[in-house]
Enzyme design. Structure first.
Site, PDB file in Angstrom:
ATOM      1  N   GLY D  11     -85.025 -53.503  14.766  1.00  0.00           N
ATOM      2  CA  GLY D  11     -86.177 -54.398  14.683  1.00  0.00           C
ATOM      3  C   GLY D  11     -85.790 -55.855  14.881  1.00  0.00           C
ATOM      4  O   GLY D  11     -84.634 -56.185  15.168  1.00  0.00           O
ATOM      5  N   CYS D 145     -90.274 -63.369   3.503  1.00  0.00           N
ATOM      6  CA  CYS D 145     -90.258 -64.675   4.173  1.00  0.00           C
ATOM      7  C   CYS D 145     -91.242 -65.653   3.537  1.00  0.00           C
ATOM      8  O   CYS D 145     -90.894 -66.799   3.262  1.00  0.00           O
ATOM      9  CB  CYS D 145     -90.552 -64.492   5.659  1.00  0.00           C
ATOM     10  SG  CYS D 145     -92.031 -63.523   6.035  1.00  0.00           S
ATOM     11  N   ASN D 303     -89.038 -67.368   9.784  1.00  0.00           N
ATOM     12  CA  ASN D 303     -89.104 -66.129   9.005  1.00  0.00           C
ATOM     13  C   ASN D 303     -87.977 -65.150   9.326  1.00  0.00           C
ATOM     14  O   ASN D 303     -87.587 -64.350   8.487  1.00  0.00           O
ATOM     15  CB  ASN D 303     -90.452 -65.427   9.213  1.00  0.00           C
ATOM     16  CG  ASN D 303     -90.761 -65.173  10.663  1.00  0.00           C
ATOM     17  OD1 ASN D 303     -90.799 -66.119  11.462  1.00  0.00           O
ATOM     18  ND2 ASN D 303     -90.981 -63.929  11.036  1.00  0.00           N
TER      19      ASN D 303
END
Lengths: 336, 336, 336, 336
Positions: D11, D145, D303
């Protein structure tokens, strides 16, 4: 530590250059000028410089250094060249002023008269084509961002006599227009554009022509990203196969630290796309061919890095005897 | 056909207004001025006006009309009000000049001194709250884009005494800054921002305060889209349930042509989002509540349409005795 | 009021088509199908349809109509053609299934075998080239978005024998990929791309070739906007001057309601750019030339409107005997 | 060189983590797994890893290391914790599985039952608040985040007893949704949104609550950028002045390498904006106050870096006895 100076550190290219230099392990920025910002903190213009403590000074206050960069507006170098040239034995120019050697070409594309001998003192700052000259050079002129992409994506064909004339399609993000620009470059009007702003005769065309030695017709479109330049060129290649073409590119660029041959048969990231190069000093190039005599040569880069500040630092490394990749190994930020 | 005139037709709001008026079936644009563009084709500034044949003229060349719009820069209306007011019996002001009635509030937020009686001559151009007054008004001041969203998203609570003080979080795209703006609004610097440019004391705050009659603290963030305004407000609602809150909104807005109550329990489009309203005159509002006494009131609109030009045309329709929705039925373009 | 039916109303093209039809003054949407959404409100997929009351039904539940649109996925039309064709005397196909007449070309580009006689029953849905046939046609196949731009931007040259072979550079926004697509089309990976996804052999190339009767090599790049297609083609024009070329375009398109010749010597909006056409049914075309035998032909359009749904409605208007521009006069939203 | 392993490297967070680790001077990536990609080159998923030579392997093929990162999907850690925990003495978890200690809170926000003692074995991976514990920890859970931004922007108030309850407004770009996601996250539908997707009860709210020890109500809006998180919180501060508030922040964060207090009275870059932090490990925080008892606390970060992979590497540095900033000094790329 080598001492370097940046003349004209207010624009996007200047900011990117300072970011690279401040984090470069072998150099120290001993001065940075701005005609309008003298005395102000550099970080007020360039947030990545927060904490650097750098302040803009006046040109007159600069002290001698090992190398000086000129990163002001195009046209500003010629006027200050002698003054600035005296500061340091080595000079890297990021403006367009001395990119073109042929005075006639210069006048045709820029409307500027340049004495040929001054331009001849500058080596074209493209290490992949002129590494040896750059190592020995006192003065280097970094090519334009789109010119860099076009030249690197086509040089393997040109050097093998496979190019006669080419039509380069160039696309450029908004950071190429600089920080201060008119309403056409405002966010509302520039977002989402596909604005053909130079159907013919863009200035970078002259550089490509001079570098490749062939007739070039370049079209430039402003596209919606902030950073990134891409060039796409369809070329007739006769009987040469895709496999042979790709072998030429790998042969020429296999040992290059900052040029990668990218042409995958599948996946999301098949061809050169500046999107995956943001912040990196790579120029990705690729070539594919149909089976009917045509090929497509592609190039992509971050216009502020490999297309300007990163290319300049790469030249500096060579000129100062440092490892060529020093301070330039950031691999790109993705996705952004 | 009613004759209408636009004073100040060079900016984004002016362009949007002209687009709506040129396609409006019951009015004819008999004049449009620009201080700097007199004589030039309107389509050179506003491509959607291509083929309209409209040209900018000078204010002095305007002929009498049924209604005049003032769409110049903020602060320009007060100076020309008497001159322009004489041209037509009805006037709709899209600048900020007469949005606030209380002279003290005006001075505090704008630093401008306005005689109260001049401001009192203006009706707030929000048909959902002041339809009857607008129908009879000679002068209407269209509220600010974020003020419109905040007011409409909170009015059902305010009118029922459920608001004491509110903290409005407002987000705005770049078209709200106008076509000519500095480097901070250039595409490169404005793209992708989350720029809190007014933590306190944004001018639209004063309008919301005056309209709702409660203390308001508004924070404004510049967000990355070109068009669109959204306001989000967390409010304490005590024992009132989500079901009851939503019923209040449906009661107040069920018959409104341009306010929709949008709060779906599922799907991609659950709450007010300006993204799906581009080009439309809708203000979507919604309210949801947790089970612990808090609710979230949301509003969204296209700042150039319902937040400016569309709202002005809606007022014009009322003032000229035309159907309120005439020329305003475009449902929004999606996806863009 | 004519009754129309939309088969396959779930995707972006279907949504745009429904938006145009619901606001069209002379037609009524009497049915809209979706294989997966039967029974659900159309507005859950397409916010501009809020308030329309439309619900998806099954194909089997459709009632006879005056005209039927096929807007499902490519490849879906052939299978249902007989079933759907029985519903209405007129049919407009927005899928790719019958865009190409030559079965060999179809097989080469699509890998599909089509009986030639079925494809021959379809008229190419480009009113600018085939208005008379469309008026009399029972079946019309709307061309692809990039094909439309390329064909319209090059037809004046092709019809005068000025084209031999062409290399079309096409750029397309993300809405052309549809609503459901893999991670390569996710926002994070698709934002800011300059992704050459078809260096050769894009399917639209076949359409351009068949329509213009010349050899075409098209390269397609995915660009960062949501809506909008642009084609740029450099052509050799020998001794023909820019003035003569532009006169040809004006001659061919001067009376066309939806093709505008756009090539201004100055200003922000000099050449065809889809950015200023969003929501409109215009295809802007332009041509400029250098003084050395080369010209650049450009086209731009909104891929969901003139490149799909708007083009289909334009055909419908002709087929049903309605004014050609009926329901299609939205001038474009700008800036967005 | 320390040996590190990444479990779940497919990811965006995994890719960012690998980018940081491959360029980290003191560690070596000795394994990276993906459930679906075993055997494939990591660079096919993550272009910045081009040239790394890394390939995905299976978990079963991993060899012992000094530290292991868990970067798979949320919910995947609990199942493999014992298996993976045996590989290395130190473990950094980037999933949500053990961010929350209180089992009741975990169940309320996640619907997952966790034995409290397992969660208690994890230290919250926020060095600014828990540096000493992290240095000694075997297991660290990196916070979410938005939680990181909210906690760091509010901690100086919370630790001084100035917070009772807070309403956090959080905004997040699209990369937070991951690479594989449905049509709502497609480029066409996600571009330009202001999508309130969690008016209440977002999972990160629980973390903020547990970390600050006060009642928190968080609203989350999906905003149009790819990277970047911002939190904005209006707080009542009574008589405390802006000057005093800013002094508290400088006191707490003056020595922190990755938290900067940003609140300038003027300029384009006055307050925390993730736009200028892309690629950096900074969390910028700021606080401003009106003179009527209210303050606005702001936080911004990338993030994928400080909000995930960078924060994890910062923890790793502490856990392995390396300099805290090692491999994390990239200053941010701007403009992008």
């Amino acid at each position: 530590m080598k001492r370097v100076v940046v003349v004209g550190g207010r624009g996007f290219v200047g900011g990117e250059l300072l970011r690279l230099l401040v984090h470069h392990p072998e150099v120290q920025v001993t001065g940075v000028t701005s005609d309008t910002q003298a005395g102000r903190a550099v970080e007020s213009a360039h947030p990545p410089l927060r904490g650097s403590g750098l302040r803009y000074s006046r040109r007159a206050d600069l002290e001698p250094a090992d190398l000086v960069f000129l990163a002001g507006v195009h046209g500003s170098t010629a006027a200050v060249l002698d003054e600035i040239g005296a500061l340091a034995p080595k000079l890297v120019d990021l403006t367009a002023d001395f990119r073109i050697r042929d005075p006639e070409l210069m006048e045709r594309y820029y409307g500027w008269r340049r004495e040929g001998e001054r331009a001849e003192a500058f080596v074209r700052g493209l290490p992949e084509l002129h590494r040896k000259e750059i190592i020995d050079a006192d003065r280097v002129a970094v090519p334009g961002c789109m010119a860099t992409s076009a030249i690197l994506s086509l040089a393997p064909l040109a050097s093998r006599g496979l190019l006669r004339e080419v039509q380069v399609d160039a696309r450029t993000g908004s950071s190429g227009s600089g920080a201060s620009s008119g309403s056409a470059n405002s966010h509302a009007l520039r977002s989402g554009v596909m604005r053909v702003f130079a159907p013919f005769d863009h200035r970078h065309e002259a550089e490509v022509m001079e570098a490749l030695g062939v007739d070039v017709s370049m079209t430039v479109t402003a596209t919606p990203q902030v950073r990134g330049v891409q060039t796409v060129t369809k070329v007739g290649v006769g009987e040469v196969s895709e496999r042979e073409l790709q072998a030429m590119y790998r042969e020429d660029y296999g040992a290059e630290p900052f040029v990668r041959v990218v042409n995958s048969p599948r996946g999301t990231y098949r061809y050169p796309d500046p999107k995956v190069l943001l912040g990196s000093n790579f120029c990705d190039v690729g070539i594919v061919a149909d089976n009917r005599g045509k090929a497509l040569a592609m190039g992509g880069l971050d216009n502020l890095v490999k297309g300007a500040a990163g290319g300049a630092v790469q030249c500096m490394n060579l000129m100062l005897g440092l490892p060529e990749t020093c301070g330039l190994t950031f691999p790109g930020l993705h996705p952004v």
